[in-house]
Design an enzyme around this catalytic site. Sequence first.
Site, PDB file in Angstrom:
ATOM      1  N   TRP A  98     -11.015  -4.308 -19.149  1.00 51.81           N
ATOM      2  CA  TRP A  98     -12.220  -5.126 -18.997  1.00 51.81           C
ATOM      3  C   TRP A  98     -13.352  -4.328 -18.361  1.00 51.81           C
ATOM      4  O   TRP A  98     -14.527  -4.501 -18.715  1.00 51.81           O
ATOM      5  CB  TRP A  98     -11.885  -6.390 -18.207  1.00 51.81           C
ATOM      6  CG  TRP A  98     -10.770  -7.133 -18.857  1.00 51.81           C
ATOM      7  CD1 TRP A  98      -9.493  -7.311 -18.391  1.00 51.81           C
ATOM      8  CD2 TRP A  98     -10.784  -7.738 -20.158  1.00 51.81           C
ATOM      9  NE1 TRP A  98      -8.734  -7.989 -19.297  1.00 51.81           N
ATOM     10  CE2 TRP A  98      -9.500  -8.267 -20.397  1.00 51.81           C
ATOM     11  CE3 TRP A  98     -11.775  -7.885 -21.140  1.00 51.81           C
ATOM     12  CZ2 TRP A  98      -9.178  -8.936 -21.571  1.00 51.81           C
ATOM     13  CZ3 TRP A  98     -11.449  -8.545 -22.317  1.00 51.81           C
ATOM     14  CH2 TRP A  98     -10.157  -9.068 -22.525  1.00 51.81           C
ATOM     15  N   ASP A 166     -17.106  -8.518 -11.563  1.00 45.93           N
ATOM     16  CA  ASP A 166     -16.389  -9.435 -12.445  1.00 45.93           C
ATOM     17  C   ASP A 166     -15.130  -9.867 -11.706  1.00 45.93           C
ATOM     18  O   ASP A 166     -14.203  -9.083 -11.528  1.00 45.93           O
ATOM     19  CB  ASP A 166     -16.045  -8.720 -13.755  1.00 45.93           C
ATOM     20  CG  ASP A 166     -15.098  -9.521 -14.647  1.00 45.93           C
ATOM     21  OD1 ASP A 166     -14.845 -10.701 -14.358  1.00 45.93           O
ATOM     22  OD2 ASP A 166     -14.610  -8.951 -15.642  1.00 45.93           O
ATOM     23  N   LYS A 190      -8.769 -18.646 -15.282  1.00 49.61           N
ATOM     24  CA  LYS A 190      -7.687 -18.073 -14.478  1.00 49.61           C
ATOM     25  C   LYS A 190      -7.382 -18.968 -13.273  1.00 49.61           C
ATOM     26  O   LYS A 190      -6.315 -19.553 -13.182  1.00 49.61           O
ATOM     27  CB  LYS A 190      -8.051 -16.668 -13.999  1.00 49.61           C
ATOM     28  CG  LYS A 190      -8.478 -15.713 -15.103  1.00 49.61           C
ATOM     29  CD  LYS A 190      -7.367 -15.373 -16.081  1.00 49.61           C
ATOM     30  CE  LYS A 190      -7.810 -14.302 -17.053  1.00 49.61           C
ATOM     31  NZ  LYS A 190      -6.790 -13.947 -18.027  1.00 49.61           N
TER      32      LYS A 190
END
Length: 349
Positions: A98, A166, A190
């Site tokens: 990511w 992030d 999440k």
Amino acid sequence: MKHNFGAGPCILPQEVFKEAAAAVLDFNGLSILEVSHRSADFVKVMEEARENVKKALNVPEGYTVLFLQGGASLGFLIAAYNLAGKHKRAAYINTGTWATKAVKEGANAGLEAIQIASSEDKGFNYIPDASEIPEDIDFLHYTSNNTIVGTQFKSIPETNVPLVCDMSSDIFSQPIDVSKFDLIYAGAQKNLGPAGATLYIVKDSILGKSSLHIPTYLDLAVHAKKDSMFNTPPVYSVFVSNLNLKHLLKNGGVEEMAKKNQAKADLLYNEIDNNPNFEGTTEVKDRSLMNVTFRLTDDSKKERFDQLWNDGNIVGLKGHRSVGGYRASMYNALELKSVEALVSIMKSL
């Protein structure tokens, strides 16, 4: 009962599932799925959700909370556009898939995206040193938790430049000092709620200051002026996220959640370290509390172990397709008893 160790979308508290399910049938006379996002009922939900984020994370004055769409994948680009300054140059700490994508989108926004530190040389199984940060950059970006390989930053990087993070896979799992960041973004799926919404916590002083021409939807100043209502928001995701935030605040907040998450991680890592059938795949000091990655020391036992955990009502334990092995994702709502069930199976191998 199934024990869900999947990496996302997330497990949520049963109480939240029940309230969310009830609202599908009746939310003040309508289904939450059909209610207008401009209705007073939903505007109240949106306002409450944003305020509950502030309460949960002790967000200081001078920050705006937004619920938008597009996931962190769009957040990579939004961050670059909104934080671009006079240098048109951004620094990234690359700790995995990511973070690598964030670098790519920084370049796609027209910035010089430089990697000041990377752990790619060892398959991203550690957090690299990023103590030397250049000053001729517009911002520093990092990803707090690597869901695929299973590493996590244990402290916030020290820097004099704007800081972007992030936090998709570990936000609300522990206290954070929001005042050290200019922008935090996180996909909801999440620890926050169902897939669909993305949380942004943005420092007001950076809004409208970009050196780039920003497409309208990517401009956080536009969304801040419209209180997350520039376009139709992901209504159901925001609604369930708010239910989950209320549940979190009612049950001790992120401080209490941090204790529970540490206890779950300690239990599983202890078994990995002491059971000769297993070994961890990351540097011990950088181990994630959210995503525990491990493998068998003898692959001939794979069929037997896979049968055991499947028979034990465990789901989502397979490692990411890019790395293999096993991954136990232990987000906030996963109970300790689920970890105990997994550890019991590991002991029986």
